[in-house]
Design an enzyme around this catalytic site. Structure first.
Site, mmCIF file in Angstrom:
data_model
loop_
_atom_site.group_PDB
_atom_site.id
_atom_site.type_symbol
_atom_site.label_atom_id
_atom_site.label_comp_id
_atom_site.label_asym_id
_atom_site.label_seq_id
_atom_site.Cartn_x
_atom_site.Cartn_y
_atom_site.Cartn_z
ATOM 1 N N HIS A 1 0.913 -1.367 -0.303
ATOM 2 C CA HIS A 1 -0.244 -0.330 0.071
ATOM 3 C C HIS A 1 1.037 1.216 0.101
ATOM 4 C CE1 HIS A 1 -3.903 2.643 0.104
ATOM 5 N NE2 HIS A 1 -3.102 2.769 1.267
ATOM 6 N N LYS B 1 -11.582 14.872 -5.472
ATOM 7 C CA LYS B 1 -11.709 14.753 -4.353
ATOM 8 C C LYS B 1 -11.407 17.058 -3.584
ATOM 9 C CE LYS B 1 -11.468 10.690 -2.664
ATOM 10 N NZ LYS B 1 -11.015 9.993 -2.206
ATOM 11 N N ASP C 1 -8.106 0.522 -8.463
ATOM 12 C CA ASP C 1 -6.852 0.386 -7.185
ATOM 13 C C ASP C 1 -6.064 -0.177 -5.947
ATOM 14 O OD1 ASP C 1 -6.361 2.067 -4.792
ATOM 15 O OD2 ASP C 1 -8.535 2.756 -4.013
ATOM 16 N N ASP D 1 -11.254 -1.021 1.724
ATOM 17 C CA ASP D 1 -10.915 -0.874 2.455
ATOM 18 C C ASP D 1 -12.563 -1.363 3.294
ATOM 19 O OD1 ASP D 1 -11.182 -1.919 5.166
ATOM 20 O OD2 ASP D 1 -9.468 -0.308 5.768
ATOM 21 N N ALA E 1 -14.710 0.527 1.840
ATOM 22 C CA ALA E 1 -15.545 0.277 0.099
ATOM 23 C C ALA E 1 -16.299 2.108 0.388
ATOM 24 C CB ALA E 1 -16.232 -1.158 -0.168
ATOM 25 N N GLY E 2 -15.933 2.838 1.044
ATOM 26 C CA GLY E 2 -16.347 4.093 1.271
ATOM 27 C C GLY E 2 -16.235 4.858 0.192
#
Length: 209
Positions: free
Chosen positions: A23, A88, A114, A118, A120-121
């Site tokens: 990550h 964003k 991606d 995690d 999924a938000g």
């Protein structure tokens, strides 16, 4: 914590480490032994090339945020697709983020790329805004399907998402049955080939592309 784990692995006797889509790429530098960090991109590139072929010209690769642009750009270049970015921004403190799409996704099948999903938000919010901007179909792919907390419920509830493809770096167990949108592709062949090349002294870098 990552440095501590690196030290523990070395102290336990490991003399080489093979990872999949770290990550944070800086983690490679925490080890005092060789580290080969494989990317999941080649697996997904092969999947889409075989599944969609000539349809790729009607598809658009989407980075879910600015931080994932390099990964999405490499993916798009391999499949000769255009790239879009979900931007964003929070205009004022304590206000919800406004989301915009940089790039023309109207009428296109959008592939959100991606490394990890995690809760999924971010994924579901990105899919919703892509639908708002005219994408006709939205597919997501990520190397690691953590899918913690409300992730499964969010993916099931988001009409914008058609399919979510992850690798088997993390066993999904019963989550697969709970979410019909989920699909798993295997990293076994890539890991097997890499381990073989390491032990025979062949090039490992050829597998990073």
């Amino acid at each position: 914590t990552a440095k501590l784990v690196a030290n523990m692995l070395t102290a336990a006797g490991a003399d080489r480490v093979l990872t999949m889509d770290l990550h944070a790429s800086q983690i490679q530098g925490f080890f005092d032994i060789p580290v080969d960090n494989l990317a999941g991109n080649p697996i997904f590139v092969d999947y889409y090339a075989k599944k969609y072929g000539s349809e790729c010209e009607n598809m658009m690769v989407v980075s879910p945020d600015v931080g994932s642009v390099s990964r999405a750009r490499a993916f798009a270049q391999k499949l000769h697709m255009n790239l879009a970015i979900v931007d964003k921004r929070r205009d004022k403190p304590n206000q919800a983020q406004a989301m915009h799409v940089i790039g023309d996704v109207e009428g296109k099948t959008a592939i959100i790329v991606d490394d990890i999903i995690d809760t999924a938000g971010t994924l579901c919010a990105g899919a919703d805004v892509l639908l708002k901007y005219g994408a006709k179909k939205i597919i997501a792919c990520a190397s690691h399907g953590v899918l913690s907390g409300p992730a499964i419920d969010r993916i099931n509830a988001t009409e914008a998402l058609d399919r979510v493809i992850v690798t088997d770096t993390i066993p999904l167990g019963e989550k697969l049955a709970q979410c019909p949108k989920l699909q798993v592709v295997s990293v076994a062949a890539l890991l097997g080939k890499t381990i073989h090349n390491i032990h025979t002294g062949s090039s490992v870098s050829v597998l990073f592309v």
